[in-house]
Enzyme design. Structure first.
Site, PDB file in Angstrom:
ATOM      1  N   ILE A 187       0.809  -1.221   0.000  1.00  0.00           N
ATOM      2  CA  ILE A 187       0.000   0.000   0.000  1.00  0.00           C
ATOM      3  C   ILE A 187       0.842   1.270   0.000  1.00  0.00           C
ATOM      4  O   ILE A 187       0.315   2.363   0.202  1.00  0.00           O
ATOM      5  CB  ILE A 187      -0.956   0.024   1.219  1.00  0.00           C
ATOM      6  CG1 ILE A 187      -0.147  -0.095   2.513  1.00  0.00           C
ATOM      7  CG2 ILE A 187      -1.998  -1.084   1.109  1.00  0.00           C
ATOM      8  CD1 ILE A 187      -0.889   0.415   3.727  1.00  0.00           C
ATOM      9  N   LYS A 188       2.132   1.161  -0.247  1.00  0.00           N
ATOM     10  CA  LYS A 188       2.972   2.352  -0.205  1.00  0.00           C
ATOM     11  C   LYS A 188       2.840   3.149  -1.513  1.00  0.00           C
ATOM     12  O   LYS A 188       2.232   2.676  -2.475  1.00  0.00           O
ATOM     13  CB  LYS A 188       4.417   1.952   0.087  1.00  0.00           C
ATOM     14  CG  LYS A 188       4.568   1.255   1.453  1.00  0.00           C
ATOM     15  CD  LYS A 188       4.224   2.179   2.626  1.00  0.00           C
ATOM     16  CE  LYS A 188       3.863   1.489   3.918  1.00  0.00           C
ATOM     17  NZ  LYS A 188       4.913   0.764   4.587  1.00  0.00           N
ATOM     18  N   ASN A 189       3.416   4.360  -1.554  1.00  0.00           N
ATOM     19  CA  ASN A 189       3.246   5.232  -2.732  1.00  0.00           C
ATOM     20  C   ASN A 189       3.665   4.543  -4.021  1.00  0.00           C
ATOM     21  O   ASN A 189       3.121   4.818  -5.090  1.00  0.00           O
ATOM     22  CB  ASN A 189       4.058   6.523  -2.567  1.00  0.00           C
ATOM     23  CG  ASN A 189       3.475   7.437  -1.497  1.00  0.00           C
ATOM     24  OD1 ASN A 189       2.390   7.162  -0.987  1.00  0.00           O
ATOM     25  ND2 ASN A 189       4.174   8.509  -1.174  1.00  0.00           N
TER      26      ASN A 189
END
Ligand SMILES: *Cc1c(COP(=O)(O)O)cnc(C)c1O
Length: 377
Positions: A187-189
């Site tokens: 779910i990171k950038n």
């Protein structure tokens, strides 16, 4: 081809695929380059070029990046590492993995980040490193105390798991001279599926982490193919980034301009929609410079507001319950008033690239009602 599902407001966070990732993975599966490979090294080169730094070292996760970076900075048993309690537990576990202990620091209530003053207050003669957490994507500037930290031999290891792509001034996070760690978790950038990256300060640090991530074996596959043995040069772990994961990251990086624009504009949409609501304070991520990772607010009676929104299938979250209150870290507990107050008030609104403006309007309308009914009961 579009492979992205549409999770909407029923998910707090979600990966966002652009459509090329699956084909990139299929090419790796056909090539057999599953482990550390040319693809991993190409990903390192492209990340370094994107950030404007000489080198980048890919590892298996953000946690592995933090652990490796701390070891490369010389952190070990008997040392203390200053870290905000307000972070994901991974930051603390990485410190404990070196044999050092955490010294929890309090935060600035407006940003949920440490300040130079809070860092200096937490130092002790045993401090070997400081790990600022770039909360929500916000860059942290410790330059005012950098000279003193250098003089005391204290390394700054940035936990930039939330902050891939964010800037301080014109430079990207990672290009400011700190030893910086990114996570490319789901779910990171930017996501690799799972993955991480260390931006080393020196070629020696890069070498140390490159050896560590391959079980302490430095010979290349080709060198090993021509001998009856292999050489273990030092301590190591299975921390390399697989070619499969690197291929996903490369495909994501091609679209990062869109990621950056979308995340910033979603955050601004929330900011404008939240402005008329009474009783809501937005955590300031400096969205003009950050690539926002979270949209967080502070509210009174948070647990009731949380339950009310969850009952309407709006996936609010809490980032994070303070670490110094966790049973595993109780030995290092100390009073941290701003962290404890924030811990009882923070609420993360759904924030990911599948959201539409209409979704955001629905979340904010429901939030307004939830705050009202939490106040009435
Ligand atoms: C995600 C995260 C990590 C750990 O990264 P992984 O890739 O999940 O191991 C560390 N710190 C923070 C603040 C994070 O959000």
């Amino acid at each position: 081809m579009t492979v992205s599902s549409k999770p909407g407001i029923a998910r707090n966070a979600s990966p966002y695929l652009y459509g090329q990732e699956a084909a990139a993975v299929a090419r790796i599966l056909a090539s057999g380059q599953y482990g550390h490979s040319d693809v991993t090294e190409e990903f390192e080169r492209q990340i370094a070029a994107f950030l404007g730094v000489p080198d980048a070292v890919a590892v298996a996760s953000g946690t592995a990046a933090l652990h490796s970076a701390l070891l490369a900075a010389g952190v070990g048993p008997g040392h203390e590492v200053v870290v905000p309690s307000m972070t994901f537990c991974a930051t603390v576990q990485a410190i404990l993995a070196t044999g050092a202990t955490p010294r929890f620091a309090d935060i600035d209530p407006a940003t949920l980040c440490v300040s130079d003053q809070l860092v200096m207050e937490a130092l002790s003669p045993a401090t070997a490193a400081v790990v600022p957490v770039l909360f929500g994507g916000r860059a942290i500037d410790l330059s005012a105390v950098q000279g003193e930290l250098d003089a005391r031999g204290i390394a700054v290891v940035e936990d930039a798991a939330h902050a891939f792509g964010s800037r301080t001034g014109t430079r990207r996070v990672g290009a400011t001279g700190a030893l910086t760690c990114f996570s490319f978790g789901p779910i990171k950038n930017l996501t690799c599926g799972q993955g991480g990256m260390v931006i080393p300060r020196t070629p020696q640090e890069a070498d140390t982490i490159r050896r560590l991530r391959l079980l302490g074996v430095t010979q290349s596959q080709n060198e090993r193919a021509n001998t009856t043995t292999y050489r273990v040069d030092g301590f190591g772990l299975r921390y390399q980034l697989s070619g499969i994961n690197a291929a996903i990251g490369l495909a994501q990086l091609d679209h990062f301009t869109t990621t950056e624009h979308t995340r910033r504009s979603l955050w601004h949409t929330y900011r404008d929609a939240l402005a008329p609501l009474d009783g809501v304070r937005l955590v300031d991520v400096d969205a003009d410079h950050a690539v926002p990772h979270l949209c967080q607010i502070r509210v009174a009676r948070r647990d009731r507001v949380f339950a009310e929104l969850r009952s309407r299938n709006i996936a609010v979250g809490v980032h994070y319950p303070p670490n110094h209150l966790q049973p595993a870290f109780a030995a290092w507990r100390r009073p941290l008033p701003a962290t404890e107050q924030a811990g009882a008030q923070i609420l993360s609104l759904p924030f990911h690239q599948h959201l539409t403006e209409k979704d955001i309007d629905r979340v904010v309308a429901a939030l307004g009602q939830a705050i009202k009914s939490a106040g009435d009961t």
